[in-house]
Design an enzyme around this catalytic site. Structure first.
Site, PDB file in Angstrom:
ATOM      1  N   TYR A 166      -4.380   4.444   3.913  1.00 45.01           N
ATOM      2  CA  TYR A 166      -3.138   3.648   3.928  1.00 45.01           C
ATOM      3  C   TYR A 166      -1.920   4.580   4.000  1.00 45.01           C
ATOM      4  O   TYR A 166      -0.983   4.342   4.758  1.00 45.01           O
ATOM      5  CB  TYR A 166      -3.096   2.807   2.649  1.00 45.01           C
ATOM      6  CG  TYR A 166      -1.880   1.914   2.475  1.00 45.01           C
ATOM      7  CD1 TYR A 166      -1.950   0.560   2.791  1.00 45.01           C
ATOM      8  CD2 TYR A 166      -0.683   2.415   1.957  1.00 45.01           C
ATOM      9  CE1 TYR A 166      -0.843  -0.270   2.611  1.00 45.01           C
ATOM     10  CE2 TYR A 166       0.419   1.593   1.780  1.00 45.01           C
ATOM     11  CZ  TYR A 166       0.338   0.252   2.108  1.00 45.01           C
ATOM     12  OH  TYR A 166       1.431  -0.561   1.928  1.00 45.01           O
TER      13      TYR A 166
ATOM     14  N   SER B 105      -0.822  -3.359  -6.772  1.00 45.77           N
ATOM     15  CA  SER B 105      -0.821  -4.455  -5.797  1.00 45.77           C
ATOM     16  C   SER B 105      -1.726  -5.597  -6.271  1.00 45.77           C
ATOM     17  O   SER B 105      -1.381  -6.777  -6.189  1.00 45.77           O
ATOM     18  CB  SER B 105      -1.288  -3.919  -4.440  1.00 45.77           C
ATOM     19  OG  SER B 105      -1.306  -4.946  -3.486  1.00 45.77           O
TER      20      SER B 105
ATOM     21  N   ARG C  94       4.103  -8.028  -0.043  1.00 39.85           N
ATOM     22  CA  ARG C  94       4.913  -7.885  -1.245  1.00 39.85           C
ATOM     23  C   ARG C  94       5.911  -6.753  -1.034  1.00 39.85           C
ATOM     24  O   ARG C  94       7.062  -6.988  -0.715  1.00 39.85           O
ATOM     25  CB  ARG C  94       3.990  -7.630  -2.456  1.00 39.85           C
ATOM     26  CG  ARG C  94       4.676  -7.682  -3.805  1.00 39.85           C
ATOM     27  CD  ARG C  94       3.711  -7.267  -4.912  1.00 39.85           C
ATOM     28  NE  ARG C  94       3.236  -5.903  -4.745  1.00 39.85           N
ATOM     29  CZ  ARG C  94       3.792  -4.834  -5.299  1.00 39.85           C
ATOM     30  NH1 ARG C  94       4.828  -4.988  -6.093  1.00 39.85           N
ATOM     31  NH2 ARG C  94       3.314  -3.616  -5.095  1.00 39.85           N
ATOM     32  N   LYS C  95       5.467  -5.496  -1.149  1.00 38.22           N
ATOM     33  CA  LYS C  95       6.374  -4.348  -1.007  1.00 38.22           C
ATOM     34  C   LYS C  95       5.968  -3.447   0.153  1.00 38.22           C
ATOM     35  O   LYS C  95       6.810  -2.854   0.806  1.00 38.22           O
ATOM     36  CB  LYS C  95       6.355  -3.526  -2.295  1.00 38.22           C
ATOM     37  CG  LYS C  95       7.624  -3.635  -3.100  1.00 38.22           C
ATOM     38  CD  LYS C  95       7.617  -2.639  -4.231  1.00 38.22           C
ATOM     39  CE  LYS C  95       8.984  -2.540  -4.866  1.00 38.22           C
ATOM     40  NZ  LYS C  95       8.955  -1.680  -6.054  1.00 38.22           N
ATOM     41  N   GLY C  96       4.674  -3.284   0.316  1.00 36.61           N
ATOM     42  CA  GLY C  96       4.181  -2.439   1.405  1.00 36.61           C
ATOM     43  C   GLY C  96       4.630  -0.994   1.288  1.00 36.61           C
ATOM     44  O   GLY C  96       4.925  -0.349   2.286  1.00 36.61           O
TER      45      GLY C  96
ATOM     46  N   HIS D 226     -14.891  -7.381   1.973  1.00 35.93           N
ATOM     47  CA  HIS D 226     -14.583  -6.542   0.814  1.00 35.93           C
ATOM     48  C   HIS D 226     -15.883  -6.154   0.098  1.00 35.93           C
ATOM     49  O   HIS D 226     -15.849  -5.629  -1.006  1.00 35.93           O
ATOM     50  CB  HIS D 226     -13.727  -7.311  -0.202  1.00 35.93           C
ATOM     51  CG  HIS D 226     -12.309  -7.560   0.224  1.00 35.93           C
ATOM     52  ND1 HIS D 226     -11.547  -6.637   0.898  1.00 35.93           N
ATOM     53  CD2 HIS D 226     -11.497  -8.635   0.041  1.00 35.93           C
ATOM     54  CE1 HIS D 226     -10.333  -7.130   1.109  1.00 35.93           C
ATOM     55  NE2 HIS D 226     -10.287  -8.345   0.605  1.00 35.93           N
TER      56      HIS D 226
END
Ligand code: A3P
Length: 287
Positions: free
Chosen positions: A179, A124, A247-249, A94
């Site tokens: 993404y 997020s 989590r949710k994506g 990162h």
């Protein structure tokens, strides 16, 4: 309270990454066939790593590809282990570009950078701050958004991070992946990634990689895992517990969090820098 965040060269890091580790980055011995997976936190790092792992599975005819610890999370005592790993080594990080060891840059290693809409990234990361014991609790979304917009979160400002990599000298070896495009057409992205890496795969294999790296399959696999988080197998330096990741994506969850006023605050603080970056301008901010 235990101190969870410290600053190194002006950027907030989790104390889980020690100053010793950050000071020994330059000792990393780079190789030409190293592949870097770079991301600002919460942009889809684990997703990309799953895609890469499955692609190399075909290329290496069933042998597992070596995935190292994040660059900033290497244990200097384990330099020999790292040296003995067969190539290609997949190295997540990162770190902003200016902190990556020169040696890695001069080897012109292939690099994949994942970009995610910063509004969804912020959401997020907010949930991650709540759930990840290595990060401080920030109870209120408005407080967190303020920190995010000022770059006062782990790994600093989203837009500065992106710009640092966009302006890298090694840019012909960097593939930028969004993404949102992965969500739109995963097989197409898998094909692009495999071409960039020079990993030949058939259409069946592309479909298989896409299936194995779908949100539901990844989440289920991780939930079935009984083993305790292993600090030696970490894709993101902020956690070794993959149960915290899925989590949710989804694309557009920011709409469930941002008020109209916060949206204007986002524009006011980031718009100018976003406009100065082609990659940041290409993000789809409205859905
Ligand atoms: P959310 O918190 O919005 O759900 P990172 O791996 O960089 O930490 O990023 C984590 C984010 O990527 C999380 O976002 C997670 O759900 C999402 N993610 C992980 N795997 C995914 C997949 N296969 N498809 C879509 N999103 C995924």
């Amino acid at each position: 309270d235990v101190q969870l965040i410290h600053s190194f060269k002006g950027i907030p890091f989790p104390t889980r990454v020690t100053i010793d580790q950050l000071n020994s980055l330059d000792r990393f011995e780079a190789r030409e066939d190293d592949v870097l997976l770079v991301s600002y936190p919460k942009s889809g790092t684990h997703w990309l790593m799953e895609i890469l792992k499955n692609l190399y599975h075909y290329r290496l005819q069933g042998r597992s590809v070596a995935i190292t610890q994040p660059l900033e999370f290497q244990d200097p005592a384990k330099i020999h282990e790292l040296r003995n790993l067969p190539g290609p080594r997949l190295i997540p990080t990162h770190l902003p570009q200016q902190m990556v060891p020169r040696k890695l840059q001069t080897k012109n290693c292939k690099t994949i950078y994942v970009i995610r809409n910063p509004k969804d990234t912020a959401v997020s990361m907010f949930h991650y701050y709540q759930r990840n014991p290595h990060l401080p609790k920030v109870d209120k979304w408005s407080t967190f958004l303020d920190m995010f917009l000022k770059g006062e979160v782990v790994y600093g400002s989203w837009v500065d991070h992106l710009i640092s990599w966009e302006r890298s000298d090694n840019d012909e070896n960097i593939l930028f992946v969004y993404y949102e495009n992965l969500k739109k057409d995963l097989p197409k992205c898998v094909r692009e990634i495999s071409e960039f890496l020079g990993v030949r795969v058939t259409e069946d294999q592309v479909r298989d990689v896409a299936k194995k790296s779908s949100f539901s399959e990844m989440k289920e696999r991780v939930e079935r895992e009984k083993a305790r988080p292993d600090n030696n197998h970490t894709v993101c330096a902020l956690t070794s517990d993959r149960k915290l990741i899925f989590r949710k994506g989804a694309v557009g969850d920011w709409k469930n969090h941002f008020t109209a006023e916060q949206n204007s605050q986002f524009e006011a603080l980031l718009r100018e820098k976003i406009n100065s970056s082609e990659l940041a301008s290409n993000v789809e901010y409205e859905f």
